[in-house]
Enzyme design. Structure first.
Site, PDB file in Angstrom:
ATOM      1  NE  ARG A  34      -4.246  -1.801   1.169  1.00 54.56           N
ATOM      2  CZ  ARG A  34      -5.262  -1.699   0.346  1.00 54.56           C
ATOM      3  NH1 ARG A  34      -5.506  -0.554  -0.268  1.00 54.56           N
ATOM      4  NH2 ARG A  34      -6.064  -2.716   0.131  1.00 54.56           N
ATOM      5  CB  ILE A  36       3.525   5.764   2.734  1.00 54.40           C
ATOM      6  CG1 ILE A  36       3.605   5.901   4.241  1.00 54.40           C
ATOM      7  CG2 ILE A  36       4.081   6.977   2.009  1.00 54.40           C
ATOM      8  CD1 ILE A  36       5.013   5.890   4.785  1.00 54.40           C
ATOM      9  CG  HIS A 110       6.755   3.021  -8.385  1.00 60.98           C
ATOM     10  ND1 HIS A 110       8.011   3.578  -8.505  1.00 60.98           N
ATOM     11  CD2 HIS A 110       5.895   4.063  -8.276  1.00 60.98           C
ATOM     12  CE1 HIS A 110       7.910   4.894  -8.477  1.00 60.98           C
ATOM     13  NE2 HIS A 110       6.627   5.216  -8.344  1.00 60.98           N
TER      14      HIS A 110
HETATM   15  P1  AMP Z   1       6.215   8.310  -7.992  1.00 61.68           P
HETATM   16  O1  AMP Z   1       5.985   9.789  -7.885  1.00 61.68           O
HETATM   17  O2  AMP Z   1       5.503   7.689  -9.160  1.00 61.68           O
HETATM   18  O3  AMP Z   1       7.680   7.969  -7.943  1.00 61.68           O
HETATM   19  O4  AMP Z   1       5.501   7.653  -6.737  1.00 61.68           O
HETATM   20  C1  AMP Z   1       6.170   7.349  -5.542  1.00 61.68           C
HETATM   21  C2  AMP Z   1       5.127   6.899  -4.562  1.00 61.68           C
HETATM   22  O5  AMP Z   1       5.776   6.239  -3.492  1.00 61.68           O
HETATM   23  C3  AMP Z   1       4.292   8.012  -3.957  1.00 61.68           C
HETATM   24  O6  AMP Z   1       2.910   7.793  -4.234  1.00 61.68           O
HETATM   25  C4  AMP Z   1       4.599   7.932  -2.460  1.00 61.68           C
HETATM   26  O7  AMP Z   1       3.492   8.227  -1.648  1.00 61.68           O
HETATM   27  C5  AMP Z   1       5.049   6.480  -2.327  1.00 61.68           C
HETATM   28  N1  AMP Z   1       5.913   6.193  -1.189  1.00 61.68           N
HETATM   29  C6  AMP Z   1       7.027   6.864  -0.807  1.00 61.68           C
HETATM   30  N2  AMP Z   1       7.583   6.288   0.268  1.00 61.68           N
HETATM   31  C7  AMP Z   1       6.809   5.215   0.565  1.00 61.68           C
HETATM   32  C8  AMP Z   1       6.856   4.203   1.573  1.00 61.68           C
HETATM   33  N3  AMP Z   1       7.831   4.189   2.515  1.00 61.68           N
HETATM   34  N4  AMP Z   1       5.896   3.252   1.581  1.00 61.68           N
HETATM   35  C9  AMP Z   1       4.913   3.269   0.649  1.00 61.68           C
HETATM   36  N5  AMP Z   1       4.812   4.183  -0.324  1.00 61.68           N
HETATM   37  C10 AMP Z   1       5.747   5.155  -0.366  1.00 61.68           C
END
Ligand code: AMP
Length: 126
Positions: A34, A36, A110
Site C-alpha cells: 500500500r 504510504i 513501480h
Molecule cells: P512516484 O511519484 O511515481 O515515484 O511515486 C512514488 C510513490 O511512493 C508516492 O505515491 C509515495 O506516496 C510512495 N511512497 C514513498 N515512500 C513510501 C513508503 N515508505 N511506503 C509506501 N509508499 C511510499
C-alpha cells in the site's frame, strides 16, 4: 546513457527489509504494498524485486520470468481488491511515472494501482 540504479532509494530499502511496508502480495520477483500517502481509497504499488529504475529499464532489461511475474502479480492484486470491471468491479487506473517530465519521485520502477473512487480524467490540460 546507461541506466543508473540508486541502491539507497526508499523502495530498495523496503526490499532489503530496512523499512516496513503494508504488503498486499509478494512473489519471488515482485512485491505489492500500500502507498504510504494514498491518493484513492485503494492505492497499491507493484514493484519488481530487481534493480530497475523505471518502466523502460524494466521492459528492456528484465527477464521474461520477472516481466510475466510482475504483470501476473498486478493482475492478481486487481482481483484481490475486487476492482476488475469484467468481474463486476468499479474499475481502476494503473499508471507509472518516469523521469523528470513524468515526475517520478522514487527511482525504482513501480506501477500505481488506484481505485475506490472515480479518478477523473487522466491528465488535465495545462
Ligand atoms: P512516484 O511519484 O511515481 O515515484 O511515486 C512514488 C510513490 O511512493 C508516492 O505515491 C509515495 O506516496 C510512495 N511512497 C514513498 N515512500 C513510501 C513508503 N515508505 N511506503 C509506501 N509508499 C511510499
Amino acid at each position: 546513457m546507461a541506466y543508473i540504479y540508486d541502491e539507497m532509494n526508499i523502495f530498495a530499502r523496503i526490499l532489503r527489509g530496512e523499512i516496513p511496508n503494508n504488503t498486499v502480495m509478494e512473489t519471488d520477483h515482485t512485491l505489492a504494498f500500500r502507498d504510504i500517502a494514498p491518493q484513492a481509497p485503494d492505492h497499491v504499488l507493484v514493484i519488481p524485486k530487481g534493480p530497475y529504475v523505471n518502466f523502460d529499464h524494466f521492459s528492456n532489461v528484465a527477464s521474461d520470468a520477472e516481466i510475466v511475474d510482475f504483470y501476473r502479480t498486478a493482475g492478481t492484486v486487481c482481483a484481490m481488491l475486487g476492482i476488475e470491471p469484467s468481474m463486476g468491479g468499479a474499475g481502476y487506473r494503473a499508471i507509472t511515472n518516469a523521469g523528470d517530465n513524468g515526475v517520478q519521485e522514487v527511482p525504482h520502477y513501480h506501477l500505481h494501482i488506484l481505485a475506490g473512487r472515480n479518478l477523473g480524467r487522466m491528465l488535465n490540460r495545462v
